[in-house]
Design a protein around this motif. Structure first.
Motif, PDB file in Angstrom:
ATOM      1  N   ARG A   1       0.831  -1.229   0.000  1.00 25.41           N
ATOM      2  CA  ARG A   1       0.000   0.000   0.000  1.00 25.41           C
ATOM      3  C   ARG A   1       0.859   1.270   0.000  1.00 25.41           C
ATOM      4  O   ARG A   1       0.399   2.338   0.389  1.00 25.41           O
ATOM      5  CB  ARG A   1      -0.937  -0.010   1.201  1.00 25.41           C
ATOM      6  N   GLY A   2       2.122   1.115  -0.348  1.00 32.22           N
ATOM      7  CA  GLY A   2       2.933   2.321  -0.583  1.00 32.22           C
ATOM      8  C   GLY A   2       3.875   2.742   0.530  1.00 32.22           C
ATOM      9  O   GLY A   2       4.406   3.858   0.496  1.00 32.22           O
ATOM     10  N   ALA A   3       4.099   1.882   1.519  1.00 35.47           N
ATOM     11  CA  ALA A   3       4.976   2.273   2.628  1.00 35.47           C
ATOM     12  C   ALA A   3       6.387   2.699   2.186  1.00 35.47           C
ATOM     13  O   ALA A   3       6.935   3.653   2.745  1.00 35.47           O
ATOM     14  CB  ALA A   3       5.056   1.133   3.650  1.00 35.47           C
ATOM     15  N   PRO A   4       6.982   2.037   1.170  1.00 31.30           N
ATOM     16  CA  PRO A   4       8.334   2.475   0.777  1.00 31.30           C
ATOM     17  C   PRO A   4       8.368   3.941   0.342  1.00 31.30           C
ATOM     18  O   PRO A   4       9.329   4.651   0.607  1.00 31.30           O
ATOM     19  CB  PRO A   4       8.692   1.536  -0.383  1.00 31.30           C
ATOM     20  N   LYS A   5       7.292   4.400  -0.288  1.00 31.07           N
ATOM     21  CA  LYS A   5       7.228   5.818  -0.717  1.00 31.07           C
ATOM     22  C   LYS A   5       7.155   6.735   0.515  1.00 31.07           C
ATOM     23  O   LYS A   5       7.715   7.836   0.530  1.00 31.07           O
ATOM     24  CB  LYS A   5       5.992   6.052  -1.591  1.00 31.07           C
ATOM     25  N   LEU A   6       6.444   6.272   1.546  1.00 29.25           N
ATOM     26  CA  LEU A   6       6.357   7.069   2.780  1.00 29.25           C
ATOM     27  C   LEU A   6       7.739   7.197   3.417  1.00 29.25           C
ATOM     28  O   LEU A   6       8.130   8.268   3.884  1.00 29.25           O
ATOM     29  CB  LEU A   6       5.417   6.403   3.798  1.00 29.25           C
ATOM     30  N   LEU A   7       8.454   6.078   3.413  1.00 35.05           N
ATOM     31  CA  LEU A   7       9.785   6.096   4.010  1.00 35.05           C
ATOM     32  C   LEU A   7      10.717   7.030   3.229  1.00 35.05           C
ATOM     33  O   LEU A   7      11.420   7.848   3.814  1.00 35.05           O
ATOM     34  CB  LEU A   7      10.369   4.674   4.067  1.00 35.05           C
ATOM     35  N   GLU A   8      10.669   6.911   1.891  1.00 32.38           N
ATOM     36  CA  GLU A   8      11.498   7.796   1.049  1.00 32.38           C
ATOM     37  C   GLU A   8      11.199   9.254   1.345  1.00 32.38           C
ATOM     38  O   GLU A   8      12.091  10.087   1.458  1.00 32.38           O
ATOM     39  CB  GLU A   8      11.176   7.559  -0.427  1.00 32.38           C
ATOM     40  N   ASN A   9       9.903   9.553   1.453  1.00 28.17           N
ATOM     41  CA  ASN A   9       9.479  10.938   1.712  1.00 28.17           C
ATOM     42  C   ASN A   9      10.010  11.423   3.067  1.00 28.17           C
ATOM     43  O   ASN A   9      10.526  12.542   3.193  1.00 28.17           O
ATOM     44  CB  ASN A   9       7.951  11.004   1.674  1.00 28.17           C
ATOM     45  N   LEU A  10       9.915  10.571   4.076  1.00 27.43           N
ATOM     46  CA  LEU A  10      10.408  10.955   5.402  1.00 27.43           C
ATOM     47  C   LEU A  10      11.929  11.114   5.389  1.00 27.43           C
ATOM     48  O   LEU A  10      12.477  12.021   6.017  1.00 27.43           O
ATOM     49  CB  LEU A  10      10.000   9.899   6.442  1.00 27.43           C
ATOM     50  N   GLU A  11      12.598  10.226   4.675  1.00 35.83           N
ATOM     51  CA  GLU A  11      14.065  10.326   4.584  1.00 35.83           C
ATOM     52  C   GLU A  11      14.470  11.651   3.941  1.00 35.83           C
ATOM     53  O   GLU A  11      15.403  12.307   4.393  1.00 35.83           O
ATOM     54  CB  GLU A  11      14.624   9.146   3.777  1.00 35.83           C
ATOM     55  N   ARG A  12      13.725  12.020   2.905  1.00 37.36           N
ATOM     56  CA  ARG A  12      14.022  13.289   2.215  1.00 37.36           C
ATOM     57  C   ARG A  12      13.737  14.467   3.149  1.00 37.36           C
ATOM     58  O   ARG A  12      14.540  15.374   3.307  1.00 37.36           O
ATOM     59  CB  ARG A  12      13.128  13.390   0.979  1.00 37.36           C
ATOM     60  N   ASN A  13      12.582  14.391   3.781  1.00 35.09           N
ATOM     61  CA  ASN A  13      12.120  15.460   4.662  1.00 35.09           C
ATOM     62  C   ASN A  13      13.062  15.700   5.849  1.00 35.09           C
ATOM     63  O   ASN A  13      13.352  16.833   6.230  1.00 35.09           O
ATOM     64  CB  ASN A  13      10.739  15.058   5.197  1.00 35.09           C
ATOM     65  N   LEU A  14      13.535  14.613   6.425  1.00 37.56           N
ATOM     66  CA  LEU A  14      14.395  14.718   7.613  1.00 37.56           C
ATOM     67  C   LEU A  14      15.880  14.719   7.258  1.00 37.56           C
ATOM     68  O   LEU A  14      16.742  14.948   8.113  1.00 37.56           O
ATOM     69  CB  LEU A  14      14.112  13.538   8.570  1.00 37.56           C
TER      70      LEU A  14
ATOM     71  N   HIS B   1      -0.478   5.797  13.298  1.00 38.42           N
ATOM     72  CA  HIS B   1      -1.221   6.581  12.310  1.00 38.42           C
ATOM     73  C   HIS B   1      -1.440   5.679  11.087  1.00 38.42           C
ATOM     74  O   HIS B   1      -0.473   5.257  10.444  1.00 38.42           O
ATOM     75  CB  HIS B   1      -0.445   7.838  11.922  1.00 38.42           C
ATOM     76  N   GLY B   2      -2.706   5.391  10.815  1.00 38.34           N
ATOM     77  CA  GLY B   2      -3.011   4.456   9.735  1.00 38.34           C
ATOM     78  C   GLY B   2      -3.403   5.139   8.447  1.00 38.34           C
ATOM     79  O   GLY B   2      -3.649   6.352   8.413  1.00 38.34           O
ATOM     80  N   HIS B   3      -3.458   4.330   7.381  1.00 37.63           N
ATOM     81  CA  HIS B   3      -3.835   4.812   6.047  1.00 37.63           C
ATOM     82  C   HIS B   3      -3.032   6.055   5.685  1.00 37.63           C
ATOM     83  O   HIS B   3      -3.587   7.060   5.221  1.00 37.63           O
ATOM     84  CB  HIS B   3      -5.339   5.114   5.979  1.00 37.63           C
ATOM     85  N   MET B   4      -1.741   6.002   5.911  1.00 41.05           N
ATOM     86  CA  MET B   4      -0.906   7.187   5.718  1.00 41.05           C
ATOM     87  C   MET B   4      -0.585   7.445   4.248  1.00 41.05           C
ATOM     88  O   MET B   4      -0.515   6.535   3.427  1.00 41.05           O
ATOM     89  CB  MET B   4       0.397   7.053   6.509  1.00 41.05           C
ATOM     90  N   THR B   5      -0.432   8.723   3.959  1.00 41.67           N
ATOM     91  CA  THR B   5       0.004   9.178   2.639  1.00 41.67           C
ATOM     92  C   THR B   5       1.162  10.145   2.896  1.00 41.67           C
ATOM     93  O   THR B   5       1.407  10.537   4.046  1.00 41.67           O
ATOM     94  CB  THR B   5      -1.123   9.958   1.931  1.00 41.67           C
ATOM     95  N   ASN B   6       1.829  10.556   1.826  1.00 43.27           N
ATOM     96  CA  ASN B   6       2.905  11.531   2.008  1.00 43.27           C
ATOM     97  C   ASN B   6       2.374  12.840   2.576  1.00 43.27           C
ATOM     98  O   ASN B   6       3.017  13.467   3.421  1.00 43.27           O
ATOM     99  CB  ASN B   6       3.633  11.795   0.680  1.00 43.27           C
ATOM    100  N   ILE B   7       1.197  13.229   2.110  1.00 43.34           N
ATOM    101  CA  ILE B   7       0.616  14.489   2.611  1.00 43.34           C
ATOM    102  C   ILE B   7       0.349  14.388   4.112  1.00 43.34           C
ATOM    103  O   ILE B   7       0.686  15.282   4.883  1.00 43.34           O
ATOM    104  CB  ILE B   7      -0.684  14.832   1.831  1.00 43.34           C
ATOM    105  N   LYS B   8      -0.245  13.270   4.511  1.00 46.55           N
ATOM    106  CA  LYS B   8      -0.542  13.102   5.952  1.00 46.55           C
ATOM    107  C   LYS B   8       0.746  13.024   6.769  1.00 46.55           C
ATOM    108  O   LYS B   8       0.820  13.515   7.894  1.00 46.55           O
ATOM    109  CB  LYS B   8      -1.356  11.822   6.164  1.00 46.55           C
ATOM    110  N   THR B   9       1.756  12.369   6.210  1.00 44.59           N
ATOM    111  CA  THR B   9       3.026  12.229   6.938  1.00 44.59           C
ATOM    112  C   THR B   9       3.696  13.597   7.095  1.00 44.59           C
ATOM    113  O   THR B   9       4.211  13.926   8.163  1.00 44.59           O
ATOM    114  CB  THR B   9       3.970  11.258   6.182  1.00 44.59           C
ATOM    115  N   ASP B  10       3.660  14.393   6.022  1.00 47.72           N
ATOM    116  CA  ASP B  10       4.218  15.752   6.106  1.00 47.72           C
ATOM    117  C   ASP B  10       3.494  16.558   7.179  1.00 47.72           C
ATOM    118  O   ASP B  10       4.108  17.277   7.954  1.00 47.72           O
ATOM    119  CB  ASP B  10       4.089  16.478   4.756  1.00 47.72           C
TER     120      ASP B  10
END
Ligand code: FES
Length: 173
Positions: A92-105, A142-151
């Motif tokens: 459901r896209g977790a690797p993209k969430l991780l990439e986004n967090l890695e970039r963000n942080l 936090h469930g059903h996460m997206t990059n927007i929600k993670t940001d």
């Protein structure tokens, strides 16, 4: 007795914790847990101090501290963000969430930001597959996460910190 270089406040806190456990070697895991709770990680000098106080070989303390994943031998951030990369979250896209967090942080999974504000982790299945993809921030799921929600979540954590710091400054002024 060897000379161990430790800040006075850390030494005092360690003394209190060891004392609360009555210098009991059998309570080593509990002592390590409490020591870590104080600083979020277990610095080498604290482990050396503990070895001296409990009259245990430093190797034995390291053995226990490295055996359990819950103990950290490197500095940890004030906040921990964990991305689940288990199968259900992965598809459901977790690797993209991780990439986004890695970039963000600006850190990789397993690392901590230089200002010690955030640690980022990746784990396999946290038992909430129906909510996937899941991000856990400071123990909160936090469930059903997206990059927007993670940001948004990161912004909220930072904003809360800012508020707390402001309040602290006001109290100390
Ligand atoms: S796979 Fe992510 S909670 Fe199970």
């Amino acid at each position: 007795m060897t000379q161990i270089n430790m800040a006075e406040d850390i030494k005092n806190a360690a003394d209190k914790i060891i004392d609360a456990h009555r210098f009991d070697k059998m309570q080593l895991i509990g002592i390590l847990h409490d020591l870590q709770a104080h600083q979020r990680w277990l610095p080498r000098e604290v482990l050396e101090y503990l070895a001296e106080k409990l009259d245990l070989p430093i190797n034995q303390i390291y053995h226990v501290a490295t055996f359990f994943k819950a103990f950290y031998l490197k500095p940890r951030g004030k906040h921990t963000c964990t991305v689940c990369l288990g199968t259900a979250c992965h598809v459901r896209g977790a690797p993209k969430l991780l990439e986004n967090l890695e970039r963000n942080l600006n850190i990789k999974a397993g690392e901590t930001t230089p200002d010690l504000m955030f640690s980022l982790e990746a784990v396999n299945c946290v038992g909430a597959c129906a909510l996937g993809p899941v991000v856990i921030c400071d123990g909160e799921y936090h469930g059903h996460m997206t990059n927007i929600k993670t940001d948004r979540l990161l912004r909220q954590v930072k904003a809360k910190d800012k508020e707390e710091n402001k309040a602290k400054e006001l109290v100390e002024a």
